[in-house]
Design an enzyme around this catalytic site. Structure first.
Site, PDB file in Angstrom:
ATOM      1  N   CYS A  16       0.797  -1.225   0.000  1.00 50.92           N
ATOM      2  CA  CYS A  16       0.000   0.000   0.000  1.00 50.92           C
ATOM      3  C   CYS A  16       0.832   1.278   0.000  1.00 50.92           C
ATOM      4  CB  CYS A  16      -1.015  -0.006   1.137  1.00 50.92           C
ATOM      5  SG  CYS A  16      -0.322   0.075   2.795  1.00 50.92           S
ATOM      6  N   HIS A  34      -2.647   1.953   7.071  1.00 54.82           N
ATOM      7  CA  HIS A  34      -2.864   1.802   5.635  1.00 54.82           C
ATOM      8  C   HIS A  34      -2.587   3.130   4.941  1.00 54.82           C
ATOM      9  CE1 HIS A  34      -4.715   0.485   1.886  1.00 54.82           C
ATOM     10  NE2 HIS A  34      -5.483   1.566   1.913  1.00 54.82           N
TER      11      HIS A  34
END
Length: 375
Positions: free
Chosen positions: A33, A271
């Protein structure tokens, strides 16, 4: 070699207002990510393009080549240095050479560090600012590429007054790592009861009734240990109330601080993703990159309007979508419900399938109910 599915989306360039068709990179459950957030932000900014357009996937090595080519041919650090110096002092030949040497060093360092973005990064958030991160070489890559990195895990001086006093005061609990250390220290002082009960029911320690140690505890030691416990309880409560690493105050600061049309990388709940402030309505949106939704043209953006629940889904031109699934499936859940403690991103294909089944079942049920009422 890792391959990432590409998703075609409609996009209006905020700098030019021109509508175009581009491809973004989607992410599987264990995808990198940080790397994909960086790449997608550069793609939306028009600084990097995936060619040929009709390719269905892109490999990890190709992504690194795109980033390296961007640095070597359009280095953002030179542009930033030039604009800063031109507004202050004249740039002499020696100064220009110094800037170029620094730029070459940053490029070489970035090329060595880029492979690190394939895996989750250890991120230490500072609680006082949306731009507050402990500096690391890996996070410095975002700056090297000219991409701002922000978060919304900011302590409010009003709503979180007790926590703010610890963050802004002599306790110095300014970051996530400091908060963890505080909880561990307080839990140790409280005999392991702080983590079990953060509602403040830990009995205070006193020199006369402290029974967990064989030796007596002095008044000064008891005071110090009680202070550790008190601090740990405050921090523990704050951490439990902000499990998605976003506060209402932090969301407000993001909304007020980021300029319209701004694209940046956003860190939340371990994230990384792309964050955009839409100039058409002034709202914040996160880019939906679930690989399971690569063929869903109606779901490109998700509005960032709350700290817990999912927002609305919109297509590339910010028209409302239809399928109510997205990055929140996994990344907006409390951290302990996820599989990893690092930012690995991705969606939840089983959840997507279940939502589709649920929608179809509801439709069949309504049809059956209608025909039953007609009998």
């Amino acid at each position: 070699m890792n391959q990432y599915v590409l998703k075609p989306v409609d996009w209006i360039d905020p700098a030019t207002g021109i509508e175009k068709r581009i491809k973004i990179i989607t992410q599987n459950e264990n995808g990198p990510c940080p790397l994909l957030a960086l790449c997608n932000t550069l793609i939306l900014q028009g600084k990097v393009a995936i060619r040929p357009y009709d390719r269905p996937t892109i490999g990890y090595d190709h992504l690194l080549e795109l980033l390296a080519d961007y640095l070597l041919n359009d280095d953002p650090s030179v542009t930033n240095a030039s604009s800063m110096s031109s507004s202050t002092t004249p740039r002499t030949g020696e100064r220009v050479e110094s800037e170029k040497a620094k730029s070459r060093f940053e490029i070489e360092s970035a090329l060595r560090l880029l492979p690190h973005l394939e895996h989750g990064l250890d991120v230490n958030v500072y609680f006082k600012s949306i731009r507050g991160f402990e500096p690391t070489a890996e996070l410095g890559l975002f700056h090297t590429f000219g991409v701002e990195l922000v978060h919304g895990w900011v302590v409010s001086p009003v709503i979180d007054a007790a926590m703010f006093a610890l963050v802004d005061g002599p306790a110095g609990i300014t970051s996530y790592n400091k908060a963890v250390e505080c909880i561990v220290s307080g839990d140790d002082a409280g005999g392991g009861l702080v983590v079990e009960d953060f509602r403040g029911r830990v009995a205070p320690i006193s020199p006369s009734n402290h029974a967990s140690q064989s030796s007596s505890v002095s008044a000064q030691e008891a005071l110090l240990q009680n202070e550790k416990i008190a601090h740990a309880l405050v921090v523990q409560e704050f951490m439990n109330m902000t499990k998605t690493q976003l506060t209402h105050y932090g969301l407000h600061v993001l909304q007020e601080s980021l300029p319209e049309g701004h694209l940046c990388a956003f860190f939340r709940n371990n994230h990384f993703c792309t964050l955009f402030k839409n100039p058409m309505d002034g709202n914040l949106y996160t880019l939906v990159t679930d690989q399971s939704l690569a063929h869903e043209q109606s779901i490109v953006w998700e509005s960032l309007v709350d700290v817990d629940g999912a927002g609305d889904f919109l297509d590339g031109l910010f028209r409302h979508g239809t399928l109510e699934v997205g990055d929140y499936v996994r990344n907006n859940q409390p951290i302990e419900s996820q599989h990893s403690a690092q930012g690995d991103g991705g969606g939840d294909e089983e959840y997507v399938l279940w939502k589709c089944f649920e929608a179809e079942f509801s439709s069949l049920f309504l049809i059956l109910l209608y025909y039953t009422s007609e009998l």
